[in-house]
Design an enzyme around this catalytic site. Structure first.
Site, PDB file in Angstrom:
ATOM      1  N   ARG A 194      -9.767   6.331   4.489  1.00  0.00           N
ATOM      2  CA  ARG A 194      -9.129   5.251   3.721  1.00  0.00           C
ATOM      3  C   ARG A 194      -8.920   5.658   2.265  1.00  0.00           C
ATOM      4  NH1 ARG A 194     -12.975   0.579   4.670  1.00  0.00           N
ATOM      5  NH2 ARG A 194     -11.515  -0.656   3.477  1.00  0.00           N
TER       6      ARG A 194
ATOM      7  N   ARG B 159     -21.155  -3.492   2.385  1.00  0.00           N
ATOM      8  CA  ARG B 159     -20.304  -4.372   3.196  1.00  0.00           C
ATOM      9  C   ARG B 159     -20.459  -4.041   4.685  1.00  0.00           C
ATOM     10  NH1 ARG B 159     -14.171  -4.475   1.491  1.00  0.00           N
ATOM     11  NH2 ARG B 159     -14.098  -2.503   2.599  1.00  0.00           N
TER      12      ARG B 159
ATOM     13  N   ARG C 256     -17.982  -4.156   9.511  1.00  0.00           N
ATOM     14  CA  ARG C 256     -16.609  -3.701   9.721  1.00  0.00           C
ATOM     15  C   ARG C 256     -16.588  -2.282  10.267  1.00  0.00           C
ATOM     16  NH1 ARG C 256     -12.543  -5.100   4.870  1.00  0.00           N
ATOM     17  NH2 ARG C 256     -11.660  -3.163   5.675  1.00  0.00           N
TER      18      ARG C 256
ATOM     19  N   ARG D 171       0.817  -1.213   0.000  1.00  0.00           N
ATOM     20  CA  ARG D 171       0.000   0.000   0.000  1.00  0.00           C
ATOM     21  C   ARG D 171       0.849   1.261   0.000  1.00  0.00           C
ATOM     22  NH1 ARG D 171      -4.717  -2.554   2.547  1.00  0.00           N
ATOM     23  NH2 ARG D 171      -6.505  -1.186   2.742  1.00  0.00           N
TER      24      ARG D 171
HETATM   25  P1  AMP Z   1      -8.127  -3.862   4.130  1.00  0.00           P
HETATM   26  O1  AMP Z   1      -8.935  -5.001   4.633  1.00  0.00           O
HETATM   27  O2  AMP Z   1      -7.068  -4.292   3.157  1.00  0.00           O
HETATM   28  O3  AMP Z   1      -8.955  -2.731   3.617  1.00  0.00           O
HETATM   29  O4  AMP Z   1      -7.314  -3.285   5.390  1.00  0.00           O
HETATM   30  C1  AMP Z   1      -7.992  -2.789   6.524  1.00  0.00           C
HETATM   31  C2  AMP Z   1      -7.070  -1.851   7.313  1.00  0.00           C
HETATM   32  O5  AMP Z   1      -5.893  -2.561   7.736  1.00  0.00           O
HETATM   33  C3  AMP Z   1      -6.512  -0.682   6.515  1.00  0.00           C
HETATM   34  O6  AMP Z   1      -7.404   0.410   6.476  1.00  0.00           O
HETATM   35  C4  AMP Z   1      -5.250  -0.359   7.307  1.00  0.00           C
HETATM   36  O7  AMP Z   1      -5.545   0.275   8.532  1.00  0.00           O
HETATM   37  C5  AMP Z   1      -4.740  -1.750   7.647  1.00  0.00           C
HETATM   38  N1  AMP Z   1      -3.888  -2.290   6.555  1.00  0.00           N
HETATM   39  C6  AMP Z   1      -4.127  -3.396   5.797  1.00  0.00           C
HETATM   40  N2  AMP Z   1      -3.158  -3.612   4.927  1.00  0.00           N
HETATM   41  C7  AMP Z   1      -2.253  -2.607   5.107  1.00  0.00           C
HETATM   42  C8  AMP Z   1      -1.017  -2.258   4.480  1.00  0.00           C
HETATM   43  N3  AMP Z   1      -0.514  -2.988   3.462  1.00  0.00           N
HETATM   44  N4  AMP Z   1      -0.367  -1.164   4.938  1.00  0.00           N
HETATM   45  C9  AMP Z   1      -0.844  -0.422   5.957  1.00  0.00           C
HETATM   46  N5  AMP Z   1      -2.011  -0.681   6.573  1.00  0.00           N
HETATM   47  C10 AMP Z   1      -2.717  -1.766   6.160  1.00  0.00           C
END
Ligand code: AMP
Length: 187
Positions: free
Chosen positions: A144, A127, A133, A88
């Protein structure tokens, strides 16, 4: 084959990654899922990242890089990984390149799911209703999306420069998007 599923929050990365696990037998490596698991298990790491995640901010590069590194042997055994929600940031992508180069299995393709902003909001609201969530609230979603635009979007030129980026239309039904991803991978 190692691939990255790339796109903004709500683009359908998780759904499509699970479909690729079924069709190809690869391993899905979702740092978001790993962090949610850590929170559910009540680990020290889980407690440390809870507030950051709920606000919609990114956790530190060190944390997610370590989580990914731990799981690489499993991906190697399965013959491939689908990186979902990782990398990311540019430092994460550079770290991933280093880790995979050491194993002789670089990223083959980066599939970028392209979805318009209005559709993203609609999907995230759906979702939120289905999965509850905490980071699917309108406020957290805005954070985000900002994190995506500022910290994650620079990966588009990064991977384009490596000639790995493939844009896939992420609008339409899940089956339609799966078929487009299949075509992009088989090309
Ligand atoms: P996601 O399910 O991929 O949308 O991730 C949910 C949350 O987890 C994100 O909003 C971040 O807070 C954290 N997160 C997940 N993957 C990453 C990453 N590669 N780098 C930094 N934070 C992450």
């Amino acid at each position: 084959m190692n691939i990255v599923l790339f796109g903004p929050p709500g683009a359908g990365k998780g759904t499509q990654a699970k479909r690729l696990v079924e069709s190809r037998g690869w391993v899905q490596l979702s740092t978001g899922d790993m962090l949610r698991d850590a929170r559910k298990a009540g680990t020290e790491l889980g407690n440390r990242v809870a507030g950051i995640m709920d606000r919609g901010e990114l956790v530190s590069d060190e944390i997610v890089i370590a989580l990914i590194e731990e799981r690489l042997p499993e991906a190697e055994a399965a013959g491939g990984a689908i990186f979902d929600g990782f990398p990311r940031t540019v430092p994460q992508a550079e770290a991933l390149d280093r880790l995979l180069a050491g194993r002789g299995a670089p990223i083959a393709k980066v599939i970028r799911l392209v979805v318009d902003q209005d559709e993203l909001v609609a999907r995230v609201e759906k979702r939120a209703a289905q999965e509850g969530r905490a980071d699917d609230t309108v406020e957290a979603f805005k954070v985000r999306l900002t994190a995506y635009n500022n910290q994650t979007a620079p990966l588009i030129p990064f991977y384009d420069g490596q000639n790995k980026l493939v844009d896939v239309d992420g609008m339409g039904s899940m089956d339609e998007v799966s078929a487009r991803i299949k075509a992009a991978l088989d090309a």
